[in-house]
Design a protein around this motif. Structure first.
Motif, PDB file in Angstrom:
ATOM      1  N   SER A 113      74.279 -92.796  21.320  1.00  0.00           N
ATOM      2  CA  SER A 113      73.027 -92.848  20.570  1.00  0.00           C
ATOM      3  C   SER A 113      73.248 -92.311  19.166  1.00  0.00           C
ATOM      4  N   THR A 114      72.354 -92.657  18.261  1.00  0.00           N
ATOM      5  CA  THR A 114      72.449 -92.125  16.902  1.00  0.00           C
ATOM      6  C   THR A 114      72.279 -90.605  16.904  1.00  0.00           C
ATOM      7  N   ASP A 115      71.667 -90.037  17.943  1.00  0.00           N
ATOM      8  CA  ASP A 115      71.502 -88.576  17.967  1.00  0.00           C
ATOM      9  C   ASP A 115      72.648 -87.865  18.706  1.00  0.00           C
ATOM     10  N   GLY A 116      73.729 -88.599  19.003  1.00  0.00           N
ATOM     11  CA  GLY A 116      74.896 -87.966  19.618  1.00  0.00           C
ATOM     12  C   GLY A 116      74.903 -88.006  21.135  1.00  0.00           C
ATOM     13  N   THR A 117      73.797 -88.437  21.729  1.00  0.00           N
ATOM     14  CA  THR A 117      73.734 -88.572  23.185  1.00  0.00           C
ATOM     15  C   THR A 117      74.649 -89.727  23.618  1.00  0.00           C
ATOM     16  N   ALA A 118      75.335 -89.536  24.740  1.00  0.00           N
ATOM     17  CA  ALA A 118      76.206 -90.605  25.242  1.00  0.00           C
ATOM     18  C   ALA A 118      75.819 -90.936  26.671  1.00  0.00           C
ATOM     19  N   LYS A 119      75.970 -92.204  27.018  1.00  0.00           N
ATOM     20  CA  LYS A 119      75.645 -92.608  28.391  1.00  0.00           C
ATOM     21  C   LYS A 119      76.773 -93.464  28.941  1.00  0.00           C
ATOM     22  N   TRP A 120      77.192 -93.130  30.144  1.00  0.00           N
ATOM     23  CA  TRP A 120      78.242 -93.916  30.797  1.00  0.00           C
ATOM     24  C   TRP A 120      77.710 -94.524  32.081  1.00  0.00           C
ATOM     25  N   LEU A 121      77.936 -95.809  32.217  1.00  0.00           N
ATOM     26  CA  LEU A 121      77.647 -96.482  33.487  1.00  0.00           C
ATOM     27  C   LEU A 121      78.983 -96.589  34.211  1.00  0.00           C
ATOM     28  N   LEU A 122      79.036 -96.014  35.404  1.00  0.00           N
ATOM     29  CA  LEU A 122      80.312 -95.924  36.122  1.00  0.00           C
ATOM     30  C   LEU A 122      80.282 -96.753  37.394  1.00  0.00           C
ATOM     31  N   LYS A 123      81.387 -97.445  37.629  1.00  0.00           N
ATOM     32  CA  LYS A 123      81.465 -98.280  38.834  1.00  0.00           C
ATOM     33  C   LYS A 123      82.444 -97.652  39.805  1.00  0.00           C
ATOM     34  N   PHE A 124      81.971 -97.419  41.022  1.00  0.00           N
ATOM     35  CA  PHE A 124      82.810 -96.786  42.031  1.00  0.00           C
ATOM     36  C   PHE A 124      83.554 -97.845  42.849  1.00  0.00           C
ATOM     37  N   ASP A 125      84.424 -97.381  43.768  1.00  0.00           N
ATOM     38  CA  ASP A 125      85.316 -98.298  44.477  1.00  0.00           C
ATOM     39  C   ASP A 125      84.590 -99.414  45.214  1.00  0.00           C
ATOM     40  N   ASP A 126      83.387 -99.129  45.731  1.00  0.00           N
ATOM     41  CA  ASP A 126      82.673-100.169  46.492  1.00  0.00           C
ATOM     42  C   ASP A 126      81.786-101.029  45.601  1.00  0.00           C
TER      43      ASP A 126
END
Ligand code: SAH
Ligand code: SF4
Length: 380
Positions: free
Chosen positions: A88-101
């Motif tokens: 984000s422009t305010d420094g916030t980060a978001k990760w979408l993570l995919k697990f083994d299944d």
């Protein structure tokens, strides 16, 4: 011109490697004992995984080379795939993570002047159905494993240059279990993950800097304080049972009176260690001055902080966020009752990283998966 399909030579079938991330110290020692390794080796490997953040046994230079190769033949130090990373422009980060299944969950990093907080998920979706929460509308639900929760922290540290963990000015200092899911419905895994996070020779996050948010699963609250020892945040959102039954339906099972009793007796609560009450501001629903007075009255005997959360809307939801003046007036009542800085500033709005919005990306992906499945079925 015609093309000829050439099939690739078949890859030899590899036995699945067991992930060492998510095993607590005893489990790791037990696991390595099976390879004939003494306990101190487990300590060294722990240090490499959680202090240095290595993902390749070849880098474990305190171990002899043949041992590194043997470990690599049996184990991995897993990271989920990062399906999407947004800043984000305010420094916030978001990760979408995919697990083994193939299941996915999100983690959000929120930097502030004096801290950096990682908000992690405890489940894929949530079995509860709070009427204002997007996660609660997600159909697919399963508990995340301890390893999958720890992996959210490891990914964030990888991306924030947080290894080795003993840095003077760490960017990631706090953890909140406020992402997708109800953590107290996944108690054992949450406990194990937090024990790993709190280990002083690894990730080294103190229990004072970890907060677990619950919708009010009363029978598990005491255990949470006793066995995990982290700070507690309670999603209150309403001060009478009639309204709370609608907003947070688990209230029908564990009504406000029982919830407040459980807060009063939360282990370790005192004036230095307060319970956070979360209160989402919903226009015309729970945001009157009378509601504000009822709120401070309800929790008057409990060492507490109040967090007023501006409601984050999502497509199709029936609620709206209270307007600024209403939130301000509500906050004044709370301030006068002695609670400092009660309004939570929304962060990462441009990347849909705010509370209760952690669903949309996985939902979109599932839709894509559905389309792919339909296409595959009709082709077959
Ligand atoms: N299941 C746990 C933790 C995850 S939710 C719990 O309910 O406490 C984290 C916080 O976000 C909770 O207080 C929740 O009520 C709040 N929340 C959910 N949806 C929201 C929305 N759309 N806008 C603002 N806050 C929301
Ligand atoms: Fe689940 Fe919390 Fe959302 Fe309620 S607010 S549906 S408990 S994630």
């Amino acid at each position: 011109m015609s093309t000829v399909a050439v099939s690739a030579p078949e890859a030899p079938v590899q036995p699945a490697l067991k992930d060492l991330v998510g095993l607590d110290r005893d489990q790791l020692a037990e696991e390595l004992k099976a390879l004939g390794l003494p306990k101190f080796r487990a300590g060294q490997i722990w240090h490499w995984i959680y202090h240095k953040g290595v993902t390749d046994f070849a880098e474990m230079t305190t171990l002899a080379k043949p041992l590194r190769a043997e470990l690599a033949a049996h184990y991995k130090i897993g990271r989920p795939e990062i399906t999407r990373e947004q800043w984000s422009t305010d420094g916030t980060a978001k990760w979408l993570l995919k697990f083994d299944d193939g299941n996915e969950a999100e983690a959000v990093f929120i930097p502030d002047d004096d801290r950096g907080t990682l908000c992690i998920s405890s489940q894929v979706g949530c079995t509860l159905t709070c009427s204002f929460c997007h996660t609660g509308t997600q159909r697919l639900v399963r508990n995340l494993t301890a390893g999958e929760m720890v992996a959210q922290i490891l990914v964030a540290l990888d991306r924030l240059n947080g290894f080795p963990t003993a840095q003077e000015d760490r960017r990631l200092t706090n953890i909140v279990l406020m992402g997708m899911g109800e953590p107290l419905y996944n108690f054992d895994n949450v406990k194990r993950a937090m024990m790993i996070a709190m280990d002083g020779e690894g990730l080294g996050l103190s229990k004072r800097r970890i907060t677990l948010s619950t919708s009010g699963i009363v029978p598990e609250m005491e255990r949470c304080g006793e066995e995990i020892g982290v700070n507690l945040a309670v999603s209150l959102h309403a001060c009478n049972d009639e309204l709370r039954n609608k907003l947070v339906p688990i209230n029908k099972k564990y009504p406000i009176k029982e919830l407040i009793e459980a807060c009063k007796s939360y282990p370790g609560v005192n004036n230095a260690r307060r319970i956070t009450f979360e209160y989402v501001m919903l226009k015309g629903v729970n945001d009157s001055l009378e509601d504000a007075r009822a709120l401070v009255k309800l929790i008057e005997d409990i060492p507490a902080k109040i967090n007023l959360i501006p409601f984050n809307p999502w497509p199709g939801v029936e609620y709206e966020c209270s307007d600024d003046e209403t939130i301000e007036a509500f906050a004044q009542v709370v301030l006068k009752a002695g609670y400092a800085s009660p309004v939570r500033t929304p962060r990462g709005r441009d990347i849909l990283a705010a509370c209760g919005q952690l669903k949309s990306a996985s939902e979109r992906l599932r839709k894509k998966d559905r389309i792919a499945a339909i296409a595959a079925a009709s082709a077959g």
